[in-house]
Write an enzyme that holds these catalytic residues in place. Structure first.
Site, mmCIF file in Angstrom:
data_model
loop_
_atom_site.group_PDB
_atom_site.id
_atom_site.type_symbol
_atom_site.label_atom_id
_atom_site.label_comp_id
_atom_site.label_asym_id
_atom_site.label_seq_id
_atom_site.Cartn_x
_atom_site.Cartn_y
_atom_site.Cartn_z
ATOM 1 N N ARG A 19 5.363 -6.913 11.938
ATOM 2 C CA ARG A 19 6.076 -5.631 12.027
ATOM 3 C C ARG A 19 5.130 -4.447 12.245
ATOM 4 N NH1 ARG A 19 8.817 -9.207 12.388
ATOM 5 N NH2 ARG A 19 10.798 -9.697 11.402
ATOM 6 N N SER A 52 16.449 -2.774 8.224
ATOM 7 C CA SER A 52 15.737 -3.124 6.993
ATOM 8 C C SER A 52 14.756 -2.003 6.650
ATOM 9 C CB SER A 52 14.984 -4.441 7.161
ATOM 10 O OG SER A 52 15.891 -5.502 7.371
ATOM 11 N N GLU A 71 9.600 0.131 6.603
ATOM 12 C CA GLU A 71 9.501 -0.286 7.994
ATOM 13 C C GLU A 71 9.743 0.874 8.958
ATOM 14 O OE1 GLU A 71 11.433 -3.622 10.999
ATOM 15 O OE2 GLU A 71 11.346 -4.005 8.850
#
Length: 348
Positions: free
Chosen positions: A150, A228, A333
């Site tokens: 990520r 998320s 994130e």
């Protein structure tokens, strides 16, 4: 222009100046003007302060997909999910598990977008960028992109590169890449490592995402989120052993945190599992404002009357609770604009 109109969270104050660019030349011209700059396209992974952004907000609205056999060169402003649908329809495998993810193609290498066992780093063969440090347009090979879980060099050095286009190398096949994610395998009724028809995989992924409120739907307030909010922690062996001890102490001798070994010897665990065992639950929060999604504990939602300050406060409360319970730092994130995120362990 209020940035709440451009983000999936429907949060964010005014832009000092707002510009849309539909060509690479237009993007480069705005960037080279040298003003304080916030770049966005789909606004799906962005948390903007209530005060807004005082500089120039540049929305990349470039379009275009060029195909050469199994290689696609895609403009940064192209919406991501329709591209996945096109690949599936044309028998190109490699991104089918990334269906339903909102946002633009240009954002995918920045976050190294991934879901259900796939990530874009596996198919990206080049990223055309404007390197602001050298005032140069060039194509970076995958090794120069610094892809990790990520993340990427683009995310770790914010402000240096502007993504203009992405090249993907896919596989000509009506069958998917090998299924790696257990939940998806169960939905498809196939063993891990097996393949399935592309269209079936895409539909199964969309169904799983909808159940979690992760497919944009104006009628579903759970989808007013940034996806998320926290990444899954990746811990070295010592930190994971410490987590195991904290879990047993808190939850009993038979309790074990989820674990997925990484190639470098570290272990990935589940942020959602930690959040739930730390005492946070689906739907917690203001039913008319900021709350945890009723479908997925990793998503923080704006139910209509929330503010960014309230969202960040809830995120910090969750992170503090997880750290107190398990000694693990959670990392957001989304990109935070107007806020600095400090790990709980460093703030104490």
């Amino acid at each position: 222009m209020r940035l709440s109109e451009l983000t999936t969270l429907r949060l964010g104050g005014p832009a000092g100046r707002y510009v849309e660019a539909s060509t690479d030349e237009g993007v480069v011209e705005v960037v080279r003007a040298g003003e304080p700059l916030l770049i966005l396209a789909g606004g799906s992974n962005l948390v903007v302060a209530d005060e807004g952004f005082p500089g120039t907000v540049l929305r990349i609205a470039t379009r275009g997909v060029m195909r050469d056999a199994t290689t696609l060169e895609v403009a940064a402003g192209e919406p991501w999910d329709p591209l996945v649908a096109r690949c599936v329809a044309e028998g190109l495998a490699g991104v089918e598990c990334l269906a339903g993810i909102p946002g633009s193609v240009g954002a995918t290498p920045i976050q190294n977008v991934g879901a259900y066992g796939q990530e874009v780093a596996e198919t990206i063969v080049g990223v055309r960028v404007l390197d602001r440090a050298r005032d140069l347009v060039e194509e970076l090979p995958p090794a120069a992109c610094g892809f990790t879980y990520r993340s990427s060099a683009f995310k770790r050095e914010p402000g240096r590169w502007v993504v203009l286009a992405v090249r993907f190398a896919l596989q000509a096949s009506e069958q998917s890449a090998p299924i790696r994610y257990a939940e998806l395998g169960r939905a498809l009724d196939v063993e891990l490592g097996a393949r399935a028809p592309l269209a079936q995989v895409r539909e199964a992924v969309l169904a799983l995402r909808r159940r979690k409120g992760m497919v944009l739907d104006d009628s579903d307030p759970d989808t007013a989120s940034a996806g998320s909010f926290f990444t899954n922690p990746i811990l070295d062996a010592g930190a994971f052993a410490a987590l195991q001890a904290r879990v047993i102490d808190r939850l009993g001798a038979d309790a074990q945190p989820p674990s997925w070994p990484e190639a470098d010897g570290r272990v990935k665990t589940s942020a959602a599992w930690l959040i739930e065992r730390a005492g946070f639950h689906r739907g917690d929060g203001d039913p008319n404002g900021i709350a945890i999604s009723t479908k997925h504990t990793l998503a923080l939602t704006n139910r209509g009357a929330g503010t960014t300050a309230q969202l960040v406060a809830l995120a910090r409360e969750i992170a503090a609770g997880v750290h107190e319970a398990f000694g693990v730092d959670l990392t957001p994130e989304p990109v935070l604009v107007g806020y600095e995120w400090q790990p709980v362990s460093r703030a104490r």
